[in-house]
Enzyme design. Sequence first.
Site, PDB file in Angstrom:
ATOM      1  N   ASP A 298       0.860  -1.193   0.000  1.00  0.00           N
ATOM      2  CA  ASP A 298       0.000   0.000   0.000  1.00  0.00           C
ATOM      3  C   ASP A 298       0.896   1.243   0.000  1.00  0.00           C
ATOM      4  O   ASP A 298       0.934   1.991   0.978  1.00  0.00           O
ATOM      5  CB  ASP A 298      -0.912  -0.020   1.228  1.00  0.00           C
ATOM      6  N   CYS A 338      -2.644   4.539  -5.108  1.00  0.00           N
ATOM      7  CA  CYS A 338      -3.510   5.697  -4.807  1.00  0.00           C
ATOM      8  C   CYS A 338      -3.208   6.845  -5.768  1.00  0.00           C
ATOM      9  O   CYS A 338      -3.547   7.993  -5.491  1.00  0.00           O
ATOM     10  CB  CYS A 338      -3.338   6.140  -3.351  1.00  0.00           C
TER      11      CYS A 338
END
Length: 394
Positions: A298, A338
């Site tokens: 992530d 992201c």
Amino acid sequence: MKKITLHRGKDKAAWQLHPWVFSGAIQEVDDKPRNGDIVKVFNNDREFIAYGVYNAHSRVAVRLLEWNQQYPIDEAWWRNRIRRAAELKIHLLTGQNNTVRLIFAEADFLPGLIVDKFGDFLSVQIHSSGIEAVKTIIVDELVQLLKPKGIYERSDLNARQHEGLPDTNGLLYGDMPSEFVDVIENDIRYQINIIEGQKSGFYCDQRDNRSLTAQYVKGKRVLDCFCYSGGFTLNAFKAGASSVVSVDSSALAIETLHKNIGLNGFNPTMHRAIQADVNKYLRQLGEEGEKFDVIILDPPKYAPSRSALDKAARAYKDLNRRALLLLESDGLLATFSCSGAMDIDTFKQVVAWAALDAGKEIQFIRQFNQPEDHPVRASFPEGEYLKGLLVRVV
């Protein structure tokens, strides 16, 4: 109210409810509006398109707010928008979750405003001059609606430089948050740092994805990379992972993670927290012959703009390649981006290239998205920034 006229042929996006008018689309600016002023936007034939906020300092010269000329932008308009955006998210607050993104900027028709609820406190980020101009109205409406213990502003963002605004951090209302604020997400307790933590203090955009990923970890050895305060780690332990190694370069993140492990009563002997550069640590694990059953990636935003996409694709590919090398047959990789500039198809291709370079055959078995409190407005697809893939090595 000052007027903005667009070049002929440059008004299509505005008519289609896209909230950004770039400076190059503007033909004429009447009466020199100040940054943060409300303006009327017209096409070349002097037809009204929308009301918006002007900023000569920004490449996005006008942020459009309202397309119905009968609803001028006054205090009542701001209060109604703030209340409606927040009320649409309040149902997400339950006994198992007291963290939620109440206002998500353009997606909630409030470009430049982020409001997150963390337990009894609100964390506010202001990206634009238009929102800065009505800050007192925003705070007052949030207080009336939610009655928080305190509202803290974390407007230390690169976006503010483009708007000609200085960084601003500080208390806007009520009590100052303590060093660590108690919150609950997915029935897991966290202590988060609103004042010094990353972004607004906690990444509630991964709430659903943490829970979904945890479905695959029972009895597994898990590696959580870019772990921050431990969202994926804690969900993995709750779901019965046999062990978790958590890696982050931030000392504050590792300190917070240790607190959260203890707060939930998880066995610390089943956990290792490593402060290290993730890419270097993955390389080290490969040299040591380490293997895991589930790996979570992530990372921060590698592509802040389309111009950075090629460089970011190479970075994502190398990161995923190193992770795939640590997985054996039937191992799972939950990998995220992201970066709004990278769409899901491009991300799939990058992961496929990473698998090819790693000599691994893979299957895509699930796609991850941003949650309900981070909606994507049909006229503003740029708001869809978070995507992820669950990959099986076969």
